[in-house]
Design an enzyme around this catalytic site. Structure first.
Site, PDB file in Angstrom:
ATOM      1  N   CYS A  21       3.141  -4.247  -2.835  1.00  0.00           N
ATOM      2  CA  CYS A  21       2.737  -5.240  -1.831  1.00  0.00           C
ATOM      3  C   CYS A  21       1.316  -5.692  -2.179  1.00  0.00           C
ATOM      4  O   CYS A  21       0.675  -5.122  -3.075  1.00  0.00           O
ATOM      5  CB  CYS A  21       2.733  -4.585  -0.458  1.00  0.00           C
ATOM      6  SG  CYS A  21       1.601  -3.174  -0.432  1.00  0.00           S
ATOM      7  N   HIS A  50       0.270   5.990  -2.781  1.00  0.00           N
ATOM      8  CA  HIS A  50       1.078   7.194  -2.922  1.00  0.00           C
ATOM      9  C   HIS A  50       2.097   7.042  -4.051  1.00  0.00           C
ATOM     10  O   HIS A  50       3.274   6.832  -3.816  1.00  0.00           O
ATOM     11  CB  HIS A  50       1.783   7.504  -1.589  1.00  0.00           C
ATOM     12  CG  HIS A  50       0.846   8.081  -0.574  1.00  0.00           C
ATOM     13  ND1 HIS A  50       1.052   7.996   0.782  1.00  0.00           N
ATOM     14  CD2 HIS A  50      -0.302   8.778  -0.730  1.00  0.00           C
ATOM     15  CE1 HIS A  50       0.058   8.607   1.409  1.00  0.00           C
ATOM     16  NE2 HIS A  50      -0.768   9.083   0.516  1.00  0.00           N
ATOM     17  N   CYS A 106      -6.343  -1.481   2.949  1.00  0.00           N
ATOM     18  CA  CYS A 106      -5.589  -2.731   3.068  1.00  0.00           C
ATOM     19  C   CYS A 106      -6.087  -3.530   4.274  1.00  0.00           C
ATOM     20  O   CYS A 106      -6.247  -2.960   5.367  1.00  0.00           O
ATOM     21  CB  CYS A 106      -4.093  -2.433   3.228  1.00  0.00           C
ATOM     22  SG  CYS A 106      -3.147  -3.958   3.455  1.00  0.00           S
ATOM     23  N   GLU A 136      -3.010   7.144   6.938  1.00  0.00           N
ATOM     24  CA  GLU A 136      -3.295   5.933   7.724  1.00  0.00           C
ATOM     25  C   GLU A 136      -3.497   6.293   9.199  1.00  0.00           C
ATOM     26  O   GLU A 136      -4.365   5.730   9.871  1.00  0.00           O
ATOM     27  CB  GLU A 136      -2.148   4.921   7.581  1.00  0.00           C
ATOM     28  CG  GLU A 136      -2.462   3.622   8.314  1.00  0.00           C
ATOM     29  CD  GLU A 136      -1.313   2.620   8.307  1.00  0.00           C
ATOM     30  OE1 GLU A 136      -0.594   2.537   7.287  1.00  0.00           O
ATOM     31  OE2 GLU A 136      -1.140   1.934   9.330  1.00  0.00           O
ATOM     32  N   SER A 233       5.246   8.864   0.451  1.00  0.00           N
ATOM     33  CA  SER A 233       5.071   7.445   0.768  1.00  0.00           C
ATOM     34  C   SER A 233       5.881   7.121   2.017  1.00  0.00           C
ATOM     35  O   SER A 233       7.114   7.185   2.012  1.00  0.00           O
ATOM     36  CB  SER A 233       5.547   6.600  -0.424  1.00  0.00           C
ATOM     37  OG  SER A 233       5.879   5.303   0.010  1.00  0.00           O
TER      38      SER A 233
HETATM   39 FE1  SF4 Z   1       0.999  -2.682   1.632  1.00  0.00          FE
HETATM   40 FE2  SF4 Z   1       0.336  -0.858   3.459  1.00  0.00          FE
HETATM   41 FE3  SF4 Z   1      -0.997  -3.167   3.303  1.00  0.00          FE
HETATM   42 FE4  SF4 Z   1       1.535  -3.146   4.153  1.00  0.00          FE
HETATM   43  S1  SF4 Z   1      -0.248  -2.225   5.165  1.00  0.00           S
HETATM   44  S2  SF4 Z   1       0.591  -4.630   2.748  1.00  0.00           S
HETATM   45  S3  SF4 Z   1       2.412  -1.501   2.898  1.00  0.00           S
HETATM   46  S4  SF4 Z   1      -0.925  -1.539   1.764  1.00  0.00           S
END
Ligand code: SF4
Length: 324
Positions: A21, A50, A106, A136, A233
């Protein structure tokens, strides 16, 4: 020349989107760019994403992975935070030690952090829907003072949850949950506490949603399904569950072709393949290649969505890269 026995036919339905992603691409690029711009070593707190293959490749290029900042010596080398995000105490500690931080959290996780903060500032108790112990979740809970966030993992937790004040309540969620499970939990919370406030647009990210949608399309059509991804993951684990619930009798989570138990796949005529958001495409190709040695493979892509999301690198890295 005598020819060997004919290989049995195998229809492979390849889920799209699958694999990396935008948040994972940004996190991996952050480490690779940092290695180029500043030179090794580059410290990375927690597995950047992960996936063992990704971590080992970066380690070979000079990244040093640590679980806690206490493992980082006094250094001017960059310290990169993983895509999963960190509790507030971590950047505070880094600042106290004058470490040079590149935050690869992210942006969609950071968005959840900000939501939690705003709710807390407005006096609301925050419910976090997520899985205990996932980095997270540790990062999101750690945005607020200890005891301010209540974790709800299951529908049973939602049914039993007793808020301090039902009129002052909000929820946020982990980004990589099962869309269906989360919607049931959120519906339960809304039914029990009608004043609960939630995100304008859900916290489960686009990548998680799209990968689950593709699996829902493929899983009912195949004899078995492989999710390429790591056992730690979250989004990969959810893809395996989604495949099972969508009607696939045999769904497995695998890291590499070498992990395939061929006894599991004896008499199949069709196979679905997807990959979690932290699994590189090269591992998907490796697994298709392993099947192609034993079966006459015919690959068809099944698409649930087009993705064009891109996140720029952390600002200090962009600036230092431009100044080179
Ligand atoms: Fe990727 Fe996690 Fe960001 Fe979603 S929240 S785009 S899975 S890194």
């Amino acid at each position: 020349m005598a020819s060997g026995p004919a290989r049995p036919p195998l229809k492979v339905l390849l889920c799209s989107p699958r694999g990396f992603c935008a948040g994972v691409v940004r996190a991996i690029d952050s480490v690779e760019r940092a290695l180029t711009v500043y030179g090794p070593p580059v410290y990375v707190r927690h597995e950047i994403v992960h996936n063992r293959y990704v971590v080992e490749s970066l380690r070979a290029k000079g990244a040093i992975f640590v679980e806690e900042l206490s493992e980082v010596p006094a250094t001017s080398a960059p310290v990169i935070f993983s895509a999963h995000g960190v509790p507030r105490s971590v950047p505070e500690e880094a600042q106290g030690r004058n470490l040079f931080v590149l935050d690869a959290t992210c942006p969609l996780v950071t968005k959840v952090h900000r939501e939690a903060e705003i709710h807390h500032r407005r006096g609301r108790e925050v419910v976090l829907v997520g899985h205990a112990g996932h980095p997270e979740v540790i990062g999101t809970m750690g945005q607020l003072p200890a005891g301010s966030v209540s974790l709800v993992e299951t529908l049973a937790d939602a049914q039993a949850f007793a808020p301090r004040d039902p009129a002052q309540l909000a929820y946020v969620t982990q980004t990589t949950l099962s869309v269906d499970d989360t919607s049931a939990i959120v519906e339960c919370l809304k039914a029990r506490f009608p004043a609960i406030v939630g995100p304008h647009k859900e916290d489960i990210c686009y990548a998680t949603t799209n990968r689950q949608d593709a699996v829902k399309r493929v899983a009912p059509r195949v004899d078995a399904m492989i999710v390429v991804g790591a056992p730690n993951s979250s989004n990969s684990q959810r893809l395996k569950e989604v495949a099972e619930r969508a009607g696939c009798r045999h769904a497995v989570l695998l890291q590499r072709a070498g992990d395939i138990d061929w006894n599991d796949f004896g008499a199949i005529g069709s196979l679905g393949i997807t990959a979690g958001a932290s699994a590189p495409e090269i591992l998907v190709e490796e697994i298709i290649g392993a099947f192609a040695e034993r079966y006459d493979v015919n690959v068809e892509t099944v698409s649930a969505a087009e993705e064009a999301v891109f996140f720029p690198l952390p600002r200090p890295l962009r600036e230092d890269q431009a100044a080179e």
